[in-house]
Design a protein around this motif. Structure first.
Motif, PDB file in Angstrom:
ATOM      1  N   HIS A  36      44.062  46.134  42.810  1.00 28.47           N
ATOM      2  CA  HIS A  36      45.053  45.284  42.818  1.00 28.47           C
ATOM      3  C   HIS A  36      46.565  45.813  42.575  1.00 28.47           C
ATOM      4  CE1 HIS A  36      42.065  42.058  42.861  1.00 28.47           C
ATOM      5  NE2 HIS A  36      41.428  42.558  41.911  1.00 28.47           N
ATOM      6  N   SER A  37      46.636  47.361  42.421  1.00 37.42           N
ATOM      7  CA  SER A  37      47.736  47.686  42.522  1.00 37.42           C
ATOM      8  C   SER A  37      48.574  48.057  43.793  1.00 37.42           C
ATOM      9  CB  SER A  37      47.529  49.210  42.029  1.00 37.42           C
ATOM     10  OG  SER A  37      47.003  49.090  40.603  1.00 37.42           O
ATOM     11  N   PHE A  38      47.392  47.826  44.777  1.00 38.92           N
ATOM     12  CA  PHE A  38      47.933  48.101  46.239  1.00 38.92           C
ATOM     13  C   PHE A  38      48.042  46.950  47.067  1.00 38.92           C
ATOM     14  CE2 PHE A  38      45.256  51.643  44.930  1.00 38.92           C
ATOM     15  CZ  PHE A  38      46.131  52.519  45.247  1.00 38.92           C
ATOM     16  N   PRO A  39      49.051  46.561  48.089  1.00 38.78           N
ATOM     17  CA  PRO A  39      49.301  45.516  48.804  1.00 38.78           C
ATOM     18  C   PRO A  39      48.004  45.036  49.340  1.00 38.78           C
ATOM     19  CG  PRO A  39      50.915  47.106  49.577  1.00 38.78           C
ATOM     20  CD  PRO A  39      50.035  47.846  48.590  1.00 38.78           C
ATOM     21  N   PHE A  40      47.830  43.339  49.220  1.00 42.42           N
ATOM     22  CA  PHE A  40      46.574  42.801  49.705  1.00 42.42           C
ATOM     23  C   PHE A  40      45.391  43.078  48.950  1.00 42.42           C
ATOM     24  CE2 PHE A  40      49.645  43.599  53.487  1.00 42.42           C
ATOM     25  CZ  PHE A  40      49.944  42.398  53.395  1.00 42.42           C
ATOM     26  N   PHE A  97      48.693  39.375  36.458  1.00 41.08           N
ATOM     27  CA  PHE A  97      47.325  39.697  36.846  1.00 41.08           C
ATOM     28  C   PHE A  97      46.895  38.788  37.996  1.00 41.08           C
ATOM     29  CE2 PHE A  97      47.589  36.391  33.450  1.00 41.08           C
ATOM     30  CZ  PHE A  97      46.711  35.452  33.914  1.00 41.08           C
ATOM     31  N   LYS A  98      45.726  39.291  38.555  1.00 42.57           N
ATOM     32  CA  LYS A  98      45.333  38.373  39.735  1.00 42.57           C
ATOM     33  C   LYS A  98      44.273  37.316  39.035  1.00 42.57           C
ATOM     34  CE  LYS A  98      47.306  40.752  43.121  1.00 42.57           C
ATOM     35  NZ  LYS A  98      48.171  40.205  44.173  1.00 42.57           N
ATOM     36  N   THR A  99      44.433  36.215  39.373  1.00 41.28           N
ATOM     37  CA  THR A  99      43.505  35.214  38.716  1.00 41.28           C
ATOM     38  C   THR A  99      41.924  35.518  39.075  1.00 41.28           C
ATOM     39  OG1 THR A  99      43.686  33.868  40.530  1.00 41.28           O
ATOM     40  CG2 THR A  99      45.286  33.245  38.701  1.00 41.28           C
ATOM     41  N   PRO A 100      41.205  35.402  38.167  1.00 40.56           N
ATOM     42  CA  PRO A 100      39.801  35.561  38.327  1.00 40.56           C
ATOM     43  C   PRO A 100      39.133  34.820  39.521  1.00 40.56           C
ATOM     44  CG  PRO A 100      40.140  35.770  36.340  1.00 40.56           C
ATOM     45  CD  PRO A 100      41.259  35.469  36.848  1.00 40.56           C
ATOM     46  N   ALA A 101      39.637  33.502  39.562  1.00 39.55           N
ATOM     47  CA  ALA A 101      39.248  32.328  40.780  1.00 39.55           C
ATOM     48  C   ALA A 101      39.205  33.007  41.961  1.00 39.55           C
ATOM     49  CB  ALA A 101      40.023  31.075  40.349  1.00 39.55           C
ATOM     50  N   ASP A 102      40.423  33.558  42.465  1.00 39.97           N
ATOM     51  CA  ASP A 102      40.203  34.114  43.813  1.00 39.97           C
ATOM     52  C   ASP A 102      40.523  35.421  43.897  1.00 39.97           C
ATOM     53  OD1 ASP A 102      42.860  34.396  43.405  1.00 39.97           O
ATOM     54  OD2 ASP A 102      43.590  32.612  44.469  1.00 39.97           O
ATOM     55  N   ASN A 103      41.041  36.274  42.775  1.00 41.80           N
ATOM     56  CA  ASN A 103      41.314  37.512  42.946  1.00 41.80           C
ATOM     57  C   ASN A 103      42.718  38.026  43.670  1.00 41.80           C
ATOM     58  OD1 ASN A 103      39.494  38.962  41.128  1.00 41.80           O
ATOM     59  ND2 ASN A 103      37.982  38.500  42.517  1.00 41.80           N
ATOM     60  N   THR A 110      45.880  35.482  43.784  1.00 41.58           N
ATOM     61  CA  THR A 110      47.188  34.729  43.241  1.00 41.58           C
ATOM     62  C   THR A 110      47.487  35.625  42.137  1.00 41.58           C
ATOM     63  OG1 THR A 110      46.206  32.804  43.951  1.00 41.58           O
ATOM     64  CG2 THR A 110      47.877  32.757  42.365  1.00 41.58           C
ATOM     65  N   ASP A 111      48.889  35.781  42.180  1.00 36.43           N
ATOM     66  CA  ASP A 111      49.608  36.643  40.999  1.00 36.43           C
ATOM     67  C   ASP A 111      49.795  35.247  39.920  1.00 36.43           C
ATOM     68  OD1 ASP A 111      49.483  39.202  41.778  1.00 36.43           O
ATOM     69  OD2 ASP A 111      51.044  38.765  43.319  1.00 36.43           O
ATOM     70  N   TYR A 112      49.330  35.732  38.480  1.00 31.89           N
ATOM     71  CA  TYR A 112      49.818  34.894  37.432  1.00 31.89           C
ATOM     72  C   TYR A 112      50.533  35.750  36.461  1.00 31.89           C
ATOM     73  CZ  TYR A 112      47.495  30.313  38.069  1.00 31.89           C
ATOM     74  OH  TYR A 112      47.068  29.065  38.432  1.00 31.89           O
ATOM     75  N   ILE A 113      51.314  35.477  35.752  1.00 30.29           N
ATOM     76  CA  ILE A 113      52.197  35.903  34.611  1.00 30.29           C
ATOM     77  C   ILE A 113      51.973  35.209  33.471  1.00 30.29           C
ATOM     78  CG2 ILE A 113      54.374  34.989  35.139  1.00 30.29           C
ATOM     79  CD1 ILE A 113      55.562  37.900  34.225  1.00 30.29           C
ATOM     80  N   LYS A 114      51.404  36.059  32.369  1.00 28.90           N
ATOM     81  CA  LYS A 114      51.013  35.202  31.027  1.00 28.90           C
ATOM     82  C   LYS A 114      51.310  36.329  29.852  1.00 28.90           C
ATOM     83  CE  LYS A 114      49.817  31.655  33.033  1.00 28.90           C
ATOM     84  NZ  LYS A 114      50.460  30.364  33.097  1.00 28.90           N
ATOM     85  N   ARG A 115      51.139  35.997  28.715  1.00 32.47           N
ATOM     86  CA  ARG A 115      51.368  36.794  27.436  1.00 32.47           C
ATOM     87  C   ARG A 115      49.721  37.172  26.951  1.00 32.47           C
ATOM     88  NH1 ARG A 115      55.547  38.307  24.723  1.00 32.47           N
ATOM     89  NH2 ARG A 115      56.823  36.439  25.268  1.00 32.47           N
ATOM     90  N   LYS A 143      39.808  43.662  33.060  1.00 24.06           N
ATOM     91  CA  LYS A 143      40.715  44.543  33.218  1.00 24.06           C
ATOM     92  C   LYS A 143      41.154  45.199  34.658  1.00 24.06           C
ATOM     93  CE  LYS A 143      38.086  48.949  32.557  1.00 24.06           C
ATOM     94  NZ  LYS A 143      37.787  50.020  31.594  1.00 24.06           N
ATOM     95  N   GLU A 144      40.327  45.033  35.573  1.00 22.07           N
ATOM     96  CA  GLU A 144      40.494  45.550  36.987  1.00 22.07           C
ATOM     97  C   GLU A 144      41.486  44.724  37.569  1.00 22.07           C
ATOM     98  OE1 GLU A 144      39.038  48.024  38.694  1.00 22.07           O
ATOM     99  OE2 GLU A 144      38.403  48.209  36.485  1.00 22.07           O
ATOM    100  N   ASN A 145      41.897  43.304  36.940  1.00 18.08           N
ATOM    101  CA  ASN A 145      42.794  42.302  37.595  1.00 18.08           C
ATOM    102  C   ASN A 145      44.294  42.522  37.191  1.00 18.08           C
ATOM    103  OD1 ASN A 145      40.112  41.280  38.112  1.00 18.08           O
ATOM    104  ND2 ASN A 145      41.137  39.518  38.667  1.00 18.08           N
ATOM    105  N   LEU A 146      44.378  43.429  35.996  1.00 15.88           N
ATOM    106  CA  LEU A 146      45.854  43.568  35.632  1.00 15.88           C
ATOM    107  C   LEU A 146      46.596  44.029  36.764  1.00 15.88           C
ATOM    108  CD1 LEU A 146      45.183  45.143  31.950  1.00 15.88           C
ATOM    109  CD2 LEU A 146      45.159  42.780  32.920  1.00 15.88           C
ATOM    110  N   VAL A 147      47.660  43.909  37.100  1.00 12.81           N
ATOM    111  CA  VAL A 147      48.774  44.372  37.979  1.00 12.81           C
ATOM    112  C   VAL A 147      49.829  45.213  37.401  1.00 12.81           C
ATOM    113  CG1 VAL A 147      50.440  43.719  39.773  1.00 12.81           C
ATOM    114  CG2 VAL A 147      48.123  42.320  39.458  1.00 12.81           C
TER     115      VAL A 147
END
Length: 241
Positions: free
Chosen positions: A59-63, A85-91, A93-98, A200-204
């Motif tokens: 998820h560090s790379f484009p697309f 991070f990328k949402t687990p639902a679709d891997n 969409t970018d979300y930003i949270k704490r 942890k794989e979904n962290l951007v």
């Protein structure tokens, strides 16, 4: 003439390669489209995220190109970090949270208070204010919350009809639990079917600072003739905490 065209194409290709490398390995801009992190982040904020903070995954790379089968150079994030991070639902969409919970943590809301591993996280009332929830302005109470000795930030709870109680959440191995700072107007890890626990794989990357901000109700980044009214000058280069 032909030689000049070839040189220009080469220059363009090199520039694109460098841009992809910088975006994938170092730093990437993001735009805030929703109110879930108010008042830490506002709709119309543009910020930089460091990609190297927690190592690299696909998820560090484009697309999200599958160049890596697992996370490499991994450094575990800290509680209180604001993370894309990328949402687990679709891997996708970018979300930003704490970040609130780490693997093994137990999290629950009781009477409107956040509990982490059965310990109440103290919050201190700061002021009454209004925040956006969708397109609606909502009266809120702003609190100062301190989840670690080094991480103190402000959160918002609806003055009326605030969420009070939840079930307990136990964070699985290699996963994290995220909350929005606009606590009653955030789709986050409390919603297990749509966001839930984040691998942890979904962290951007880690959100660092704002580089531009403008009020979307007045104009956007491209309506430069309205910048004198729409730009929030006091937010430019503001560090995200």
């Amino acid at each position: 003439m032909k030689k000049k065209i070839i040189e220009n194409v080469k220059t363009l290709i090199i520039a694109l390669i460098l841009a992809v490398i910088i975006r994938s390995l170092l730093i990437q801009p993001f735009f805030i489209p929703s109110s879930s992190m108010e008042s830490t982040l506002l709709i119309g904020d543009r910020l930089f995220v460091t990609k190297y903070s927690y190592g690299y995954s696909r998820h560090s790379f484009p697309f999200s190109i599958k160049l890596l089968s697992e996370r490499v150079l991994y450094t575990e994030p800290d509680r209180g970090d604001v993370i894309v991070f990328k949402t687990p639902a679709d891997n996708r969409t970018d979300y930003i949270k704490r970040l609130i919970g780490k693997p093994g943590d137990i999290i629950q809301f009781v009477n409107g208070d956040l509990y982490l591993n059965k310990k109440k996280i103290e919050k201190e009332f700061v002021k009454k204010d209004t925040v956006l929830c969708g397109q609606e302005k909502i009266e809120v109470n702003i609190y100062k919350e301190k989840i670690t000795e080094d991480s103190e930030y402000q959160i918002a709870y609806f003055a009326n009809d605030s969420m009070t109680d939840t079930d307990t959440y136990t964070v699985p191995k290699d996963h994290f639990f995220f909350l929005g700072d606009n606590r009653d107007c955030s789709k986050d890890s409390r919603f297990l079917m749509s966001v839930g626990y984040v691998n942890k794989e979904n962290l951007v990357g880690k959100a660092r600072f704002l580089f531009f901000s403008n009020d979307q109700s007045i104009g956007n980044f491209f309506t430069f003739w309205r910048w004198h009214n729409s730009i929030r000058f006091n937010r430019i280069l503001k560090k995200i905490i």
